[in-house]
Design an enzyme around this catalytic site. Structure first.
Site, PDB file in Angstrom:
ATOM      1  N   LYS A 126       0.849  -1.192   0.000  1.00 14.25           N
ATOM      2  CA  LYS A 126       0.000   0.000   0.000  1.00 14.25           C
ATOM      3  C   LYS A 126       0.881   1.236   0.000  1.00 14.25           C
ATOM      4  O   LYS A 126       2.044   1.188   0.413  1.00 14.25           O
ATOM      5  CB  LYS A 126      -0.903   0.026   1.233  1.00 14.25           C
ATOM      6  CG  LYS A 126      -2.177   0.850   1.049  1.00 14.25           C
ATOM      7  CD  LYS A 126      -3.197   0.136   0.190  1.00 14.25           C
ATOM      8  CE  LYS A 126      -4.475   0.968   0.040  1.00 14.25           C
ATOM      9  NZ  LYS A 126      -5.513   0.250  -0.712  1.00 14.25           N
ATOM     10  N   GLY A 165      -5.191   2.786  -7.806  1.00 12.97           N
ATOM     11  CA  GLY A 165      -5.856   3.925  -7.189  1.00 12.97           C
ATOM     12  C   GLY A 165      -6.419   3.585  -5.824  1.00 12.97           C
ATOM     13  O   GLY A 165      -6.477   2.431  -5.408  1.00 12.97           O
ATOM     14  N   ASP A 166      -6.837   4.599  -5.111  1.00 12.82           N
ATOM     15  CA  ASP A 166      -7.492   4.464  -3.810  1.00 12.82           C
ATOM     16  C   ASP A 166      -8.193   5.797  -3.564  1.00 12.82           C
ATOM     17  O   ASP A 166      -8.393   6.574  -4.502  1.00 12.82           O
ATOM     18  CB  ASP A 166      -6.460   4.137  -2.713  1.00 12.82           C
ATOM     19  CG  ASP A 166      -7.107   3.630  -1.417  1.00 12.82           C
ATOM     20  OD1 ASP A 166      -7.506   2.458  -1.380  1.00 12.82           O
ATOM     21  OD2 ASP A 166      -7.211   4.405  -0.449  1.00 12.82           O
ATOM     22  N   ASN A 240     -16.260   6.256  -5.588  1.00 13.92           N
ATOM     23  CA  ASN A 240     -16.301   5.182  -6.567  1.00 13.92           C
ATOM     24  C   ASN A 240     -17.011   3.933  -6.048  1.00 13.92           C
ATOM     25  O   ASN A 240     -17.882   3.368  -6.708  1.00 13.92           O
ATOM     26  CB  ASN A 240     -14.857   4.838  -6.953  1.00 13.92           C
ATOM     27  CG  ASN A 240     -14.769   4.154  -8.289  1.00 13.92           C
ATOM     28  OD1 ASN A 240     -15.326   4.633  -9.260  1.00 13.92           O
ATOM     29  ND2 ASN A 240     -14.091   3.036  -8.342  1.00 13.92           N
TER      30      ASN A 240
END
Length: 444
Positions: A126, A165-166, A240
């Site tokens: 991460k 993405g995050d 999202n």
């Protein structure tokens, strides 16, 4: 003292200033007790728990960039490569002011087990930064992303570490980062996922986490003799995950009636208008007050309150620890039958325990929101083969993966006599595969 307790004590001492990471480790190790106790001598000798709770490596670096006024700004960048026993490190890049090393470590640790559950060959990692893309111009976002990738590119690669993405990192940010990586490294490879369709992205990636959440939720309800059709659903978040969870829930015949952002929340008695929500959040990047202004059936409330709405199913899709004990009590009192986590660790340990003790079906995030990283891995496969699959092909693979995840965690829970405890089942199923690979590869 048991091996689990010994390791928990060590982790708490070494990481005392990282509450989110400690919370994640405590939840996982406590639920693994049946497995650890059955293999304690071997696992202690091989220091399995010490190795799995200590990242392979972690990077923190300075990210200088110039804003539109000509002022130099400085942010911190992070990447934690946690465990690559079953494949290259894989995990998103979070851009948010709350980001610090402890949060990145908690997310990376969770990613180990989430990625294992997908049955795809990807390890846990991460990254991110305390940079906030909100309110920034495209040029400012590009300046940050290019500076961030100038350092990050030293540690990643298509077969080494593949970020995605995050929160705060969408198609725009991924595009800027990919362009900078390509320029510096002079290679065109699938080093990032969540890319645009014109340069190696995958169909369904945008929808994947939200869709996957509903595929698993539907299967969990089905296996407990319940049908998702006709159910009223409370959803938190308006990003999202939330948007596409709402969309898929409607396609399944359910009725999502809430969503939220950082300033307030919406209750829409007629069901959330997905097209309007997309226009406000994806196009205008505006607040939910605009949704209420455009929709007569909607009520806008400031602050927190999504979980006060009467619902059959709750889907927390915003951020960590958003659903606490009082929220859990309210959900139970209102007759909620299931909670499935769309975000990473959005439910506190106390709330999770209360929900389970009161008969609420509970699917943890490492299983329920694995659709995003699963589709990222499918994007990696397409990049490696120089192929592009149709929407239907990817969506079908995603649904199959999510259904299999539920059955794997359900079976794991039953094998260790904790049937119905899907938190334990998810942790056990993810852990077993990783540990088997770790032991096979020796002390490394």
């Amino acid at each position: 003292m048991s091996y689990v307790d010994e390791v928990l004590a060590k982790v708490k001492t070494k990481n005392a200033s990282e509450p989110e990471f400690l919370q994640a480790v405590e939840e996982v190790l406590n639920s693994l007790r049946p497995v650890i106790d059955a293999n304690e001598e071997l696992y202690r000798k091989e220091a399995v728990l010490e190795r799995i709770t200590e990242p392979d490596r972690q990077f923190m670096f300075r990210v200088p960039w110039v804003d539109d006024k000509g002022q130099v700004q400085v942010n911190r960048g992070f990447r934690v490569q946690f465990n690559n026993s079953i494949g290259p490190y894989k995990g998103g890049l979070r851009l948010h002011p709350s980001v610090n090393l402890g949060i990145i470590k908690f997310l990376g640790f969770e990613q180990i087990f989430k990625n294992s559950l997908t049955s795809l060959p990807i390890g846990g990692g991460k990254g991110g930064s305390d940079f906030d893309p909100k309110g920034k111009s495209d040029r400012e976002v590009m300046a940050f992303c290019q500076s961030f990738m100038t350092e990050l590119c030293k540690y990643i690669g298509a077969d080494t570490d593949v970020p995605a993405g995050d929160i705060g990192t969408g198609a725009r940010e991924i595009g800027y980062m990919f362009g900078q990586y390509k320029k510096i490294r002079s290679v065109y490879e699938g080093v990032l996922t969540g890319k645009g369709l014109s340069y190696g992205g995958s169909l369904v990636r945008t929808e994947a986490t939200g869709y996957g959440l509903l595929y698993l939720t539907k299967e969990m309800l089905k296996c407990n003799a319940k049908d998702i059709a006709g159910k009223t659903i409370a959803v938190s978040g308006a990003g999202n995950v939330a948007i596409y969870a709402i969309q898929k829930a409607q396609q399944m015949g359910a009725k999502p009636v809430t969503c939220s952002d950082s300033t307030g929340w919406i209750y829409d008695s007629e069901g959330i208008d997905v097209a309007l929500l997309k226009e406000i959040k994806e196009v205008k990047r505006a607040r939910l007050t605009e949704y209420a202004a455009a929709r007569p059936s909607a009520e806008y409330h400031e602050g927190k309150g999504v979980w006060s709405v009467k619902c059959d199913v709750a889907l927390p899709c915003a951020t960590q620890n958003e659903l606490d004990l009082e929220d859990a009590k309210q959900l139970v009192a209102n007759g909620c039958i299931a909670v499935a986590e769309g975000a990473n660790m959005p439910t506190t340990l106390e709330a999770t325990k209360y929900l389970q003790e009161n008969g609420v079906l509970f699917a943890p995030g490492k299983a329920a929101n694995a659709g995003g990283v699963a589709t990222s891995a499918l994007e990696m496969s397409q990049n490696s083969e120089r192929l592009s699959w149709s929407f239907e092909e990817v969506d079908s693979k995603l649904e199959s993966i999510m259904v299999n995840i539920f059955h794997n965690l359900d079976d794991a829970a039953k094998r260790y006599n904790v049937a119905g405890d899907y938190v334990a089942g998810a942790n056990i199923a993810g852990f077993e595969k990783v540990v088997e690979a770790m032991l096979a590869q020796g002390v490394c």
